[in-house]
Design an enzyme around this catalytic site. Structure first.
Site, mmCIF file in Angstrom:
data_model
loop_
_atom_site.group_PDB
_atom_site.id
_atom_site.type_symbol
_atom_site.label_atom_id
_atom_site.label_comp_id
_atom_site.label_asym_id
_atom_site.label_seq_id
_atom_site.Cartn_x
_atom_site.Cartn_y
_atom_site.Cartn_z
ATOM 1 N N GLU A 107 12.326 0.954 23.492
ATOM 2 C CA GLU A 107 13.540 1.212 24.247
ATOM 3 C C GLU A 107 13.653 2.690 24.830
ATOM 4 O O GLU A 107 14.257 2.815 25.841
ATOM 5 C CB GLU A 107 14.809 1.078 23.414
ATOM 6 C CG GLU A 107 15.377 -0.348 23.086
ATOM 7 C CD GLU A 107 15.804 -1.083 24.396
ATOM 8 O OE1 GLU A 107 16.041 -0.502 25.236
ATOM 9 O OE2 GLU A 107 15.579 -2.342 24.436
ATOM 10 N N SER A 139 11.772 -4.783 26.027
ATOM 11 C CA SER A 139 11.065 -3.899 25.098
ATOM 12 C C SER A 139 9.655 -4.389 24.384
ATOM 13 O O SER A 139 8.843 -3.665 24.096
ATOM 14 C CB SER A 139 11.896 -2.862 24.185
ATOM 15 O OG SER A 139 12.452 -3.761 23.202
ATOM 16 N N HIS A 140 10.019 -5.620 24.546
ATOM 17 C CA HIS A 140 8.755 -6.386 23.927
ATOM 18 C C HIS A 140 8.454 -7.454 24.959
ATOM 19 O O HIS A 140 7.830 -8.460 24.748
ATOM 20 C CB HIS A 140 9.248 -7.157 22.676
ATOM 21 C CG HIS A 140 9.316 -5.875 21.635
ATOM 22 N ND1 HIS A 140 10.292 -5.242 21.430
ATOM 23 C CD2 HIS A 140 8.384 -5.541 20.633
ATOM 24 C CE1 HIS A 140 10.210 -4.509 20.333
ATOM 25 N NE2 HIS A 140 9.062 -4.650 19.981
HETATM 26 O O1 PYC Z 1 8.928 -0.409 20.114
HETATM 27 O O2 PYC Z 1 9.506 0.265 17.981
HETATM 28 C C1 PYC Z 1 8.591 0.017 18.846
HETATM 29 C C2 PYC Z 1 7.054 -0.337 18.390
HETATM 30 C C3 PYC Z 1 6.805 -0.700 17.181
HETATM 31 C C4 PYC Z 1 5.393 -0.688 17.212
HETATM 32 C C5 PYC Z 1 5.119 -0.699 18.718
HETATM 33 N N1 PYC Z 1 5.932 -0.622 19.289
#
Ligand code: PYC
Length: 335
Positions: free
Chosen positions: A187, A46-47
């Site tokens: 996610e 997710s990152h």
């Molecule tokens: O996926 O929670 C996340 C998020 C925070 C900032 C950008 N994406």
């Protein structure tokens, strides 16, 4: 599903090409490419590389500066400020880090406030340089108003991650990095891309009804972890990395976005503590007591936060990372 295997060098170079090709300066492209490659390497999809889609989209919408030069200010004996100038937080963090470490060693505790930054990155990346320097670290940032407070159904808080790290000498540090929402928004977006339902408890639809449909929750409201407890933590993050440092709350960030759909804009607060300044000659005794605690956790079969990340890292360093062909093609199309 067809998959593509990339070495870490290939992953970095793909990310770097995409970022440079879209107009990010060399300095920003370098830190952002490193961050998304490291996210993928550490098993945090997710990152990871997927973030490039949102990063380029945010640039094309005019919601992030591709080349702002951060301004780092020595603002008080134990406070560093870094104005990111509307660019991503990462370069401001990198340039302010040496002064944060110097002040922490001098005062025992110091803070870095990053202002006017666009934020997408996992906070563990901002904690690891602190634990590598033998310091204890804490970081938090609001995002966009996507999450309902406990008892409500309307988005108000961000996903508001909190990260904490403890140095362990030669061993991998103890680091947790968790959204105060039940899951990161990324996610839910990844579930949507994969056509999969999300677990119950992650969010409600726009009528406030519990839903496992990722799009309905993205359009409705996400929920905090642990009910009112996560909600209190989320509010704390809003305050610490918003009004306390003169920056936006998640609701203000979303209002600033004005429907563009860009990544969140605002502040990040990082605190660092030097155990040797707190404890002097006794530091090693008390750091050993921390190890007793970790051993007691592991002896029950509990996993230490961050352990999985370091296992994934070691594997990716040998074998590279694997992403779906669809994601690979979508990233290549950005070049
Ligand atoms: O996926 O929670 C996340 C998020 C925070 C900032 C950008 N994406």
């Amino acid at each position: 599903m067809t998959m593509v295997n990339l070495s870490l060098t290939e992953a970095y170079s793909l990310a770097h090409q995409v970022l440079r090709g879209n107009g990010f300066s060399e300095e920003h492209a370098t830190v952002v490419a490193r961050n998304v490659t490291n996210g993928e390497r550490d098993g945090c999809a997710s990152h990871g590389l997927w973030r490039l889609l949102g990063i380029v989209d945010t640039l094309r919408k005019g919601k992030v500066s591709p080349d702002a030069v951060p301004v780092v200010t020595d603002s008080a004996p134990a406070i560093v400020k870094a104005d990111a100038g509307g660019a991503f937080s990462l370069l401001a963090f990198e340039q302010a880090l040496p002064l944060l470490i110097e002040k922490t060693r001098h005062c025992g505790i110091a803070a870095l406030a990053i202002n006017r930054c666009v934020h997408f990155s996992a906070l563990f990346a901002d904690i690891e340089p602190l634990t590598d320097a033998g310091l204890v670290g804490y970081a938090c940032t609001p995002s966009h108003a996507w999450v309902a407070p406990a008892g409500g159904t309307l988005p108000l808080f961000g996903t508001n991650p909190i990260a904490f790290g403890w140095p362990r000498g030669e061993r991998p540090p103890f680091i947790f990095d968790m959204a105060t929402s039940a899951a990161a928004r990324g996610e839910i977006q990844l579930h949507l891309r994969a056509g999969k339902p999300i677990p119950e408890g992650w969010g409600v639809d726009s009528d406030g009804q519990p839903s496992t449909d990722p799009q309905a929750v993205l359009d409705g409201a996400m929920l905090t972890f642990g009910g009112h407890k996560g909600s209190a933590f989320a509010a704390m993050v809003e305050l610490l990395a918003g009004p306390l440092i003169g920056d936006m709350t998640s609701a203000e960030s979303l209002a600033w976005d004005d429907g563009a759909g860009g990544l969140p804009y605002g502040g990040e607060l990082i605190l660092a503590f030097d155990p040797t300044r707190f404890l002097g000659q006794e530091a090693h005794v008390h750091l050993a007591r921390a190890e007793t605690l970790f051993d007691a956790m592991q002896s029950q079969g509990a996993r230490l936060p961050g352990e999985r990340r370091f296992v994934a890292r070691a594997k990716a360093e040998q074998e590279g990372v694997v992403i779906t062909r669809t994601l690979y093609d979508d990233i290549c199309a950005l070049r």
